[in-house]
Design an enzyme around this catalytic site. Structure first.
Site, PDB file in Angstrom:
ATOM      1  N   ASN A 211       0.843  -1.198   0.000  1.00 47.91           N
ATOM      2  CA  ASN A 211       0.000   0.000   0.000  1.00 47.91           C
ATOM      3  C   ASN A 211       0.872   1.240   0.000  1.00 47.91           C
ATOM      4  O   ASN A 211       2.100   1.145  -0.025  1.00 47.91           O
ATOM      5  CB  ASN A 211      -0.962  -0.028   1.194  1.00 47.91           C
ATOM      6  CG  ASN A 211      -0.203  -0.079   2.498  1.00 47.91           C
ATOM      7  OD1 ASN A 211       0.529   0.838   2.839  1.00 47.91           O
ATOM      8  ND2 ASN A 211      -0.352  -1.185   3.226  1.00 47.91           N
ATOM      9  N   ASP A 280      -4.061  -6.565   5.016  1.00 51.26           N
ATOM     10  CA  ASP A 280      -5.034  -7.494   5.608  1.00 51.26           C
ATOM     11  C   ASP A 280      -4.919  -8.881   4.979  1.00 51.26           C
ATOM     12  O   ASP A 280      -5.257  -9.876   5.598  1.00 51.26           O
ATOM     13  CB  ASP A 280      -6.452  -6.954   5.413  1.00 51.26           C
ATOM     14  CG  ASP A 280      -6.705  -5.743   6.315  1.00 51.26           C
ATOM     15  OD1 ASP A 280      -6.335  -5.824   7.499  1.00 51.26           O
ATOM     16  OD2 ASP A 280      -7.224  -4.718   5.825  1.00 51.26           O
ATOM     17  N   LYS A 290       9.091 -16.268 -11.242  1.00 50.89           N
ATOM     18  CA  LYS A 290       8.245 -15.184 -11.751  1.00 50.89           C
ATOM     19  C   LYS A 290       7.108 -15.739 -12.617  1.00 50.89           C
ATOM     20  O   LYS A 290       7.358 -16.577 -13.499  1.00 50.89           O
ATOM     21  CB  LYS A 290       9.116 -14.224 -12.584  1.00 50.89           C
ATOM     22  CG  LYS A 290       8.377 -12.983 -12.982  1.00 50.89           C
ATOM     23  CD  LYS A 290       9.278 -12.045 -13.757  1.00 50.89           C
ATOM     24  CE  LYS A 290       8.427 -10.955 -14.373  1.00 50.89           C
ATOM     25  NZ  LYS A 290       9.108 -10.310 -15.481  1.00 50.89           N
ATOM     26  N   PHE A 325      -4.726   2.881  14.844  1.00 48.48           N
ATOM     27  CA  PHE A 325      -5.051   3.887  13.835  1.00 48.48           C
ATOM     28  C   PHE A 325      -6.201   3.335  12.996  1.00 48.48           C
ATOM     29  O   PHE A 325      -6.421   2.123  12.957  1.00 48.48           O
ATOM     30  CB  PHE A 325      -3.839   4.151  12.929  1.00 48.48           C
ATOM     31  CG  PHE A 325      -2.970   5.291  13.396  1.00 48.48           C
ATOM     32  CD1 PHE A 325      -2.288   5.211  14.596  1.00 48.48           C
ATOM     33  CD2 PHE A 325      -2.831   6.436  12.626  1.00 48.48           C
ATOM     34  CE1 PHE A 325      -1.477   6.250  15.031  1.00 48.48           C
ATOM     35  CE2 PHE A 325      -2.023   7.491  13.041  1.00 48.48           C
ATOM     36  CZ  PHE A 325      -1.349   7.401  14.241  1.00 48.48           C
ATOM     37  N   LYS A 339     -13.765   0.233  15.956  1.00 48.15           N
ATOM     38  CA  LYS A 339     -12.470  -0.443  16.191  1.00 48.15           C
ATOM     39  C   LYS A 339     -12.059  -0.330  17.667  1.00 48.15           C
ATOM     40  O   LYS A 339     -11.507  -1.272  18.240  1.00 48.15           O
ATOM     41  CB  LYS A 339     -11.376   0.163  15.293  1.00 48.15           C
ATOM     42  CG  LYS A 339     -11.477  -0.370  13.876  1.00 48.15           C
ATOM     43  CD  LYS A 339     -10.456   0.214  12.932  1.00 48.15           C
ATOM     44  CE  LYS A 339     -10.716  -0.352  11.530  1.00 48.15           C
ATOM     45  NZ  LYS A 339     -10.355   0.503  10.445  1.00 48.15           N
ATOM     46  N   LYS A 343     -11.685  -3.949  19.283  1.00 48.02           N
ATOM     47  CA  LYS A 343     -10.291  -4.410  19.489  1.00 48.02           C
ATOM     48  C   LYS A 343      -9.786  -4.110  20.890  1.00 48.02           C
ATOM     49  O   LYS A 343      -8.597  -4.289  21.163  1.00 48.02           O
ATOM     50  CB  LYS A 343      -9.375  -3.802  18.416  1.00 48.02           C
ATOM     51  CG  LYS A 343      -9.766  -4.230  16.997  1.00 48.02           C
ATOM     52  CD  LYS A 343      -8.673  -3.944  15.980  1.00 48.02           C
ATOM     53  CE  LYS A 343      -9.138  -4.307  14.573  1.00 48.02           C
ATOM     54  NZ  LYS A 343      -8.099  -4.190  13.564  1.00 48.02           N
TER      55      LYS A 343
HETATM   56  O1  PMT Z   1       2.882   6.099   6.502  1.00 48.11           O
HETATM   57  P1  PMT Z   1       2.282   7.406   6.047  1.00 48.11           P
HETATM   58  O2  PMT Z   1       2.482   7.651   4.579  1.00 48.11           O
HETATM   59  O3  PMT Z   1       2.759   8.556   6.889  1.00 48.11           O
HETATM   60  O4  PMT Z   1       0.700   7.313   6.253  1.00 48.11           O
HETATM   61  C1  PMT Z   1       0.157   7.203   7.525  1.00 48.11           C
HETATM   62  C2  PMT Z   1      -1.004   6.205   7.597  1.00 48.11           C
HETATM   63  C3  PMT Z   1      -2.165   6.753   6.762  1.00 48.11           C
HETATM   64  C4  PMT Z   1      -0.593   4.841   7.059  1.00 48.11           C
HETATM   65  C5  PMT Z   1      -1.379   6.057   9.110  1.00 48.11           C
HETATM   66  O5  PMT Z   1      -1.650   7.317   9.660  1.00 48.11           O
HETATM   67  C6  PMT Z   1      -2.579   5.161   9.305  1.00 48.11           C
HETATM   68  O6  PMT Z   1      -3.722   5.550   9.196  1.00 48.11           O
HETATM   69  N1  PMT Z   1      -2.298   3.876   9.643  1.00 48.11           N
HETATM   70  C7  PMT Z   1      -3.274   2.792   9.749  1.00 48.11           C
HETATM   71  C8  PMT Z   1      -3.573   2.286   8.380  1.00 48.11           C
HETATM   72  C9  PMT Z   1      -4.474   1.064   8.403  1.00 48.11           C
HETATM   73  O7  PMT Z   1      -4.037   0.026   8.027  1.00 48.11           O
HETATM   74  O8  PMT Z   1      -5.648   1.258   8.891  1.00 48.11           O
HETATM   75  P2  PMT Z   1      -6.732   0.040   9.085  1.00 48.11           P
HETATM   76  O9  PMT Z   1      -7.977   0.756   9.378  1.00 48.11           O
HETATM   77  O10 PMT Z   1      -6.684  -0.901   7.947  1.00 48.11           O
HETATM   78  O11 PMT Z   1      -6.177  -0.714  10.359  1.00 48.11           O
HETATM   79  C10 PMT Z   1      -6.629  -0.410  11.665  1.00 48.11           C
HETATM   80  C11 PMT Z   1      -5.568  -0.715  12.679  1.00 48.11           C
HETATM   81  O12 PMT Z   1      -5.319  -2.119  12.741  1.00 48.11           O
HETATM   82  C12 PMT Z   1      -4.247  -0.051  12.450  1.00 48.11           C
HETATM   83  O13 PMT Z   1      -3.741   0.365  13.710  1.00 48.11           O
HETATM   84  C13 PMT Z   1      -3.388  -1.167  11.875  1.00 48.11           C
HETATM   85  O14 PMT Z   1      -2.005  -0.998  12.214  1.00 48.11           O
HETATM   86  C14 PMT Z   1      -3.949  -2.387  12.580  1.00 48.11           C
HETATM   87  N2  PMT Z   1      -3.859  -3.639  11.805  1.00 48.11           N
HETATM   88  C15 PMT Z   1      -4.493  -3.756  10.602  1.00 48.11           C
HETATM   89  C16 PMT Z   1      -4.431  -4.977   9.933  1.00 48.11           C
HETATM   90  C17 PMT Z   1      -3.698  -6.027  10.496  1.00 48.11           C
HETATM   91  N3  PMT Z   1      -3.606  -7.195   9.866  1.00 48.11           N
HETATM   92  N4  PMT Z   1      -3.085  -5.886  11.676  1.00 48.11           N
HETATM   93  C18 PMT Z   1      -3.152  -4.704  12.340  1.00 48.11           C
HETATM   94  O15 PMT Z   1      -2.576  -4.564  13.435  1.00 48.11           O
END
Ligand code: PMT
Length: 400
Positions: A211, A280, A290, A325, A339, A343
């Protein structure tokens, strides 16, 4: 808010070839709206004139303690009294020796003596043999005992042709030290675990799923936490950023690697902040060779990656603070609230990713802090400012 803006810095310049670097530091400080007043030793004025620093700061430069050239009444007391901190760069062996012995033989040394309670930062810069001489080492040790902050010089090629320790550091490192000295140490004693960046999920030796995360937000969180006194471990996916100084950085590639590294370290952490954009899903199969265009499948089978944050929420220990986040382009608060509850978190930083200046890759960010009391929207800020505001909020949660 922490930062250099509005901070009053009394900047002492002594006689070394590194004054040219000090001029660049002063320029950078003024650009960040710090209020800089410069004292030069007479030796420093042999390298560059007062005019250089007057032009950079738009302030008179102070050299003399007596006579007509004194620019401010009682300068030897008032300059230090008005400052938030004193920064001496470059600090020569001679000035270090004078300070170590409590001399008051010029305006700079007298101002340092008059700076009771104010932080004094000393950035030595000199020939490596002078720096390693036992007399200089003893003097630096004495300065530390007096409570001055001595910042080790960089090692490398020196202006005199020798090689070794004695170079004034680059501005980025100096800036970190200055900020740490100016900001409240309200995270002192905290063990902070932060995640940053994207993960990469291998498809074949040439391709991966990932991503747009640059890691900027997570690195800003790590830098600012370190500054505020925390011990910081940063687990990051692949990014092209320099490791923040003073932070233990663990580099990973895939979500499963991030899972292993985070879970293994989680029990030691008092605060965990998960800003990484973890994939995810991963390709159900990573191909050894490849995939050729002619044999490309019609669809790609995916498998779910472990949800690291959910696992942390299930196994958190008492007193541990857990921050997630949520990257959202709509319904930010609702999604973040969901969330938070699902969580088992203390805080969710809802990150608006709908605009160009916010979220993935940008230098600025627009976030809303969602906790069990409600939502706290923040304005558009630099990622470093946003990080500081997130820590401000975390500090209030820790105190509850
Ligand atoms: O890196 P930058 O370019 O500065 O950008 C910052 C950012 C936009 C990436 C950052 O600020 C941000 O929003 N990070 C979370 C991105 C994300 O994956 O969001 P989500 O809504 O999909 O995940 C929710 C939370 O679960 C996050 O804390 C993530 O770290 C966590 N997660 C998600 C999937 C997974 N398999 N395991 C996790 O722990």
């Amino acid at each position: 808010m922490t930062g250099l803006q509005g901070k009053k810095i009394l900047f002492g310049v002594t006689g070394s070839i590194a004054v040219f670097k000090a001029a660049a530091w002063v320029h950078a400080l003024v650009k960040e709206e710090a209020l800089v007043t410069v004292i030069m030793t007479r030796a420093a004025t042999r390298f560059v004139s007062e005019l250089t620093f007057e032009a950079l700061t738009a302030n008179p430069v102070h050299v003399e303690m007596f006579g007509h050239a004194v620019r401010t009444p009682m300068a030897h007391i008032s300059l230090a009294r008005d400052a938030d901190c004193i920064c001496i760069a470059p600090a020569t062996a001679n000035t270090i020796a004078r300070l170590a012995n409590g001399m008051a033989d010029d305006l700079l040394a007298t101002s340092v003596l008059a700076a009771s309670g104010k932080p004094v930062m000393v950035f030595p810069a000199m020939n490596c043999n002078m720096y390693m001489h036992p007399a200089t080492r003893d003097n630096l040790q004495r300065l530390r005992e007096l409570g001055y902050i001595v910042v080790e010089p960089d090692a490398g090629a020196l202006a005199c042709g020798d090689e070794g320790p004695g170079r004034l550091p680059e501005w980025d490192r100096a800036r970190e030290q200055l900020l740490a000295c100016l900001c409240q140490q309200d995270l002192a004693g905290q063990q902070v675990l932060i995640t940053a960046g994207p993960t990469r999920e291998v498809l074949d030796p040439a391709r991966f799923l990932s991503n747009r995360s640059s890691g900027k937000m997570g690195f800003a969180l790590a830098r600012t936490a370190r500054r505020r006194g925390a011990k910081v471990v940063l687990v990051t996916g692949p990014v092209s950023l320099e490791d923040p100084p003073g932070v233990e950085v663990v580099h990973v590639t895939s979500a499963r690697e991030m899972y292993e590294e985070v879970i293994q370290r989680s029990s030691q952490a008092s605060i965990i902040v998960k800003s990484a954009a973890v994939a995810d899903f991963r390709p159900a199969q990573a191909e050894l060779h490849k995939v050729k265009k002619r044999s490309a499948p019609d669809s790609l089978a995916l498998e779910a990656n472990p949800d690291i944050l959910a696992e942390l929420g299930r196994n958190r220990h008492p007193g541990q603070l857990l921050v997630g986040f949520a990257a959202e382009s709509r319904d930010h608060q609702e999604e973040a609230g969901r969330k938070l509850r699902e969580k088992n978190l203390d805080l969710v930083v809802a990150n608006d990713i709908s605009g160009e200046n916010t979220g993935f890759g940008a230098d600025t960010n627009q976030v809303t802090l969602v906790d069990h009391q409600g939502a706290h929207p923040l304005p558009l800020l630099s990622k470093e400012q946003a990080a500081d505001r997130i820590w401000d909020h975390i500090v209030t949660l820790v105190a509850k």
